[in-house]
Motif scaffolding. Structure first.
Motif, PDB file in Angstrom:
ATOM      1  N   LEU A 141       0.829  -1.209   0.000  1.00  0.00           N
ATOM      2  CA  LEU A 141       0.000   0.000   0.000  1.00  0.00           C
ATOM      3  C   LEU A 141       0.862   1.257   0.000  1.00  0.00           C
ATOM      4  CD1 LEU A 141      -2.826  -0.768   2.607  1.00  0.00           C
ATOM      5  CD2 LEU A 141      -3.116  -0.493   0.147  1.00  0.00           C
ATOM      6  N   PRO A 142       0.623   2.175  -0.952  1.00  0.00           N
ATOM      7  CA  PRO A 142       1.332   3.455  -0.905  1.00  0.00           C
ATOM      8  C   PRO A 142       0.923   4.245   0.340  1.00  0.00           C
ATOM      9  CG  PRO A 142       0.072   3.203  -2.959  1.00  0.00           C
ATOM     10  CD  PRO A 142      -0.289   2.072  -2.074  1.00  0.00           C
ATOM     11  N   GLU A 143       1.766   5.174   0.750  1.00  0.00           N
ATOM     12  CA  GLU A 143       1.528   5.909   1.995  1.00  0.00           C
ATOM     13  C   GLU A 143       0.206   6.676   1.963  1.00  0.00           C
ATOM     14  OE1 GLU A 143       3.734   9.090   4.990  1.00  0.00           O
ATOM     15  OE2 GLU A 143       4.793   8.323   3.233  1.00  0.00           O
ATOM     16  N   GLU A 144      -0.083   7.308   0.828  1.00  0.00           N
ATOM     17  CA  GLU A 144      -1.321   8.098   0.721  1.00  0.00           C
ATOM     18  C   GLU A 144      -2.559   7.209   0.906  1.00  0.00           C
ATOM     19  OE1 GLU A 144      -3.591  11.032  -2.463  1.00  0.00           O
ATOM     20  OE2 GLU A 144      -1.492  10.475  -2.823  1.00  0.00           O
ATOM     21  N   GLU A 145      -2.526   6.051   0.261  1.00  0.00           N
ATOM     22  CA  GLU A 145      -3.654   5.117   0.367  1.00  0.00           C
ATOM     23  C   GLU A 145      -3.754   4.547   1.778  1.00  0.00           C
ATOM     24  OE1 GLU A 145      -5.491   1.517  -2.381  1.00  0.00           O
ATOM     25  OE2 GLU A 145      -3.678   2.579  -3.012  1.00  0.00           O
ATOM     26  N   THR A 146      -2.608   4.270   2.392  1.00  0.00           N
ATOM     27  CA  THR A 146      -2.577   3.775   3.768  1.00  0.00           C
ATOM     28  C   THR A 146      -3.262   4.774   4.698  1.00  0.00           C
ATOM     29  OG1 THR A 146      -0.515   2.584   3.375  1.00  0.00           O
ATOM     30  CG2 THR A 146      -1.070   3.032   5.672  1.00  0.00           C
ATOM     31  N   ASN A 147      -2.931   6.059   4.539  1.00  0.00           N
ATOM     32  CA  ASN A 147      -3.524   7.102   5.384  1.00  0.00           C
ATOM     33  C   ASN A 147      -5.027   7.221   5.162  1.00  0.00           C
ATOM     34  OD1 ASN A 147      -1.072   7.736   6.590  1.00  0.00           O
ATOM     35  ND2 ASN A 147      -0.559   9.258   5.048  1.00  0.00           N
ATOM     36  N   GLU A 148      -5.435   7.081   3.879  1.00  0.00           N
ATOM     37  CA  GLU A 148      -6.864   7.117   3.555  1.00  0.00           C
ATOM     38  C   GLU A 148      -7.622   6.014   4.285  1.00  0.00           C
ATOM     39  OE1 GLU A 148      -8.840   8.258  -0.573  1.00  0.00           O
ATOM     40  OE2 GLU A 148      -7.006   7.094  -0.848  1.00  0.00           O
ATOM     41  N   ILE A 149      -7.063   4.800   4.240  1.00  0.00           N
ATOM     42  CA  ILE A 149      -7.722   3.642   4.860  1.00  0.00           C
ATOM     43  C   ILE A 149      -7.747   3.807   6.380  1.00  0.00           C
ATOM     44  CG2 ILE A 149      -7.567   1.141   5.216  1.00  0.00           C
ATOM     45  CD1 ILE A 149      -6.198   1.105   2.352  1.00  0.00           C
ATOM     46  N   LYS A 150      -6.646   4.299   6.943  1.00  0.00           N
ATOM     47  CA  LYS A 150      -6.602   4.532   8.390  1.00  0.00           C
ATOM     48  C   LYS A 150      -7.631   5.583   8.813  1.00  0.00           C
ATOM     49  CE  LYS A 150      -2.570   4.792  10.444  1.00  0.00           C
ATOM     50  NZ  LYS A 150      -1.194   5.277  10.660  1.00  0.00           N
ATOM     51  N   ASP A 151      -7.839   6.584   7.961  1.00  0.00           N
ATOM     52  CA  ASP A 151      -8.879   7.591   8.233  1.00  0.00           C
ATOM     53  C   ASP A 151     -10.256   6.948   8.305  1.00  0.00           C
ATOM     54  OD1 ASP A 151      -7.047   9.631   8.363  1.00  0.00           O
ATOM     55  OD2 ASP A 151      -7.397  10.356   6.316  1.00  0.00           O
ATOM     56  N   ARG A 152     -10.499   5.981   7.393  1.00  0.00           N
ATOM     57  CA  ARG A 152     -11.798   5.282   7.401  1.00  0.00           C
ATOM     58  C   ARG A 152     -11.969   4.458   8.680  1.00  0.00           C
ATOM     59  NH1 ARG A 152     -11.461   7.764   3.148  1.00  0.00           N
ATOM     60  NH2 ARG A 152     -12.945   7.660   1.420  1.00  0.00           N
ATOM     61  N   ILE A 153     -10.863   3.870   9.155  1.00  0.00           N
ATOM     62  CA  ILE A 153     -10.921   3.100  10.404  1.00  0.00           C
ATOM     63  C   ILE A 153     -11.244   4.034  11.576  1.00  0.00           C
ATOM     64  CG2 ILE A 153      -9.584   1.677  12.036  1.00  0.00           C
ATOM     65  CD1 ILE A 153      -7.993   0.681   9.535  1.00  0.00           C
ATOM     66  N   SER A 154     -10.628   5.222  11.576  1.00  0.00           N
ATOM     67  CA  SER A 154     -10.932   6.221  12.621  1.00  0.00           C
ATOM     68  C   SER A 154     -12.395   6.639  12.566  1.00  0.00           C
ATOM     69  CB  SER A 154     -10.037   7.455  12.454  1.00  0.00           C
ATOM     70  OG  SER A 154      -8.689   7.116  12.645  1.00  0.00           O
ATOM     71  N   GLU A 155     -12.920   6.808  11.322  1.00  0.00           N
ATOM     72  CA  GLU A 155     -14.344   7.137  11.154  1.00  0.00           C
ATOM     73  C   GLU A 155     -15.217   6.058  11.768  1.00  0.00           C
ATOM     74  OE1 GLU A 155     -15.828   8.323   7.224  1.00  0.00           O
ATOM     75  OE2 GLU A 155     -13.774   8.917   6.731  1.00  0.00           O
ATOM     76  N   LEU A 156     -14.868   4.796  11.498  1.00  0.00           N
ATOM     77  CA  LEU A 156     -15.631   3.673  12.056  1.00  0.00           C
ATOM     78  C   LEU A 156     -15.635   3.718  13.580  1.00  0.00           C
ATOM     79  CD1 LEU A 156     -14.776   0.412  10.045  1.00  0.00           C
ATOM     80  CD2 LEU A 156     -17.009   1.489  10.321  1.00  0.00           C
ATOM     81  N   GLU A 157     -14.478   4.018  14.142  1.00  0.00           N
ATOM     82  CA  GLU A 157     -14.376   4.060  15.599  1.00  0.00           C
ATOM     83  C   GLU A 157     -15.250   5.170  16.173  1.00  0.00           C
ATOM     84  OE1 GLU A 157     -10.948   3.745  19.047  1.00  0.00           O
ATOM     85  OE2 GLU A 157     -10.375   4.422  17.034  1.00  0.00           O
ATOM     86  N   LYS A 158     -15.247   6.342  15.497  1.00  0.00           N
ATOM     87  CA  LYS A 158     -16.092   7.461  15.948  1.00  0.00           C
ATOM     88  C   LYS A 158     -17.566   7.089  15.865  1.00  0.00           C
ATOM     89  CE  LYS A 158     -12.945  11.205  14.719  1.00  0.00           C
ATOM     90  NZ  LYS A 158     -12.619  12.208  13.687  1.00  0.00           N
TER      91      LYS A 158
END
Length: 200
Positions: free
Chosen positions: A139-156
């Motif tokens: 996974l490229p860094e930009e895509e990794t950050n995007e996916i991690k953002d979605r995980i944070s959204e899920l947690e919220k």
């Protein structure tokens, strides 16, 4: 944390999964063959078999338009190989995930039972999955950050006080996003969704 996941597939669904597994093998063999005619032939077969039944099956693939399907006259060997790799990942995701979630709804004929006795454990899982995504070498860094953002959204969303129905409406776009990223990304994130106990 104690989780139990019970899936009861119909005979039809079990047979379908067997066929999909065979197709995953056929795609792998076509890729390994390096034979353009075989690669194109398998591509056409998979296109014909799945584009109609799996939403957005051709998304992110070369030569694909949602209205017209694949424009094969513009697909060279490299493009076909790229597309087959995505198809393989999507079918692997289908086998792992679609018996649980399809079109953002639980597939009919499947009973899903999740027991979660430790709410803190779910938060640890969000962190664990985020770390797992971060360690994925492809996974490229930009895509990794995007996916991690979605995980944070899920947690919220998980921590917000709102109805299960509203939570599900917020989660559906995230599911669509991760299903498009292949099985490696989709499987751990969709497990988090299941653990959120939305009464699905």
């Amino acid at each position: 944390m104690s989780d139990s996941l019970s899936l009861h597939l119909t005979k039809y669904e079990e047979d379908a999964i067997k066929i999909i597994r065979q197709d995953i093998v056929a795609i792998g063999q076509a890729i390994d063959s390096d034979n353009e005619a075989k690669i194109k032939n398998v591509h056409i077969q998979m296109d014909g078999r799945y584009t109609t039944y799996i939403p957005n099956f051709g998304k992110s693939m070369y030569g694909y338009r949602s209205d017209d399907g694949f424009a094969y006259e513009y697909l060279d060997k490299k493009s076909l190989l790229h597309n087959l790799s995505i198809m393989k990942g999507r079918l692997e995701g289908y086998v792992d995930i679609f018996p649980i979630i399809k079109d953002s709804k639980l597939k009919q004929g499947i009973n899903l039972s999740v027991t979660n006795t430790n709410e803190i454990g779910i938060n640890v899982s969000f962190k664990d999955v985020s770390q797992q995504i971060e360690k994925m070498p492809g996974l490229p860094e930009e895509e990794t950050n995007e996916i991690k953002d979605r995980i944070s959204e899920l947690e919220k969303i998980n921590n917000e006080k709102m109805s299960k129905k509203k939570k599900w409406e917020k989660i559906k776009p995230i599911i669509s996003f991760v299903l498009d990223k292949g099985a490696d990304v989709a499987v751990p994130i969709l497990r988090l969704v299941i653990q959120m106990k939305l009464g699905l």
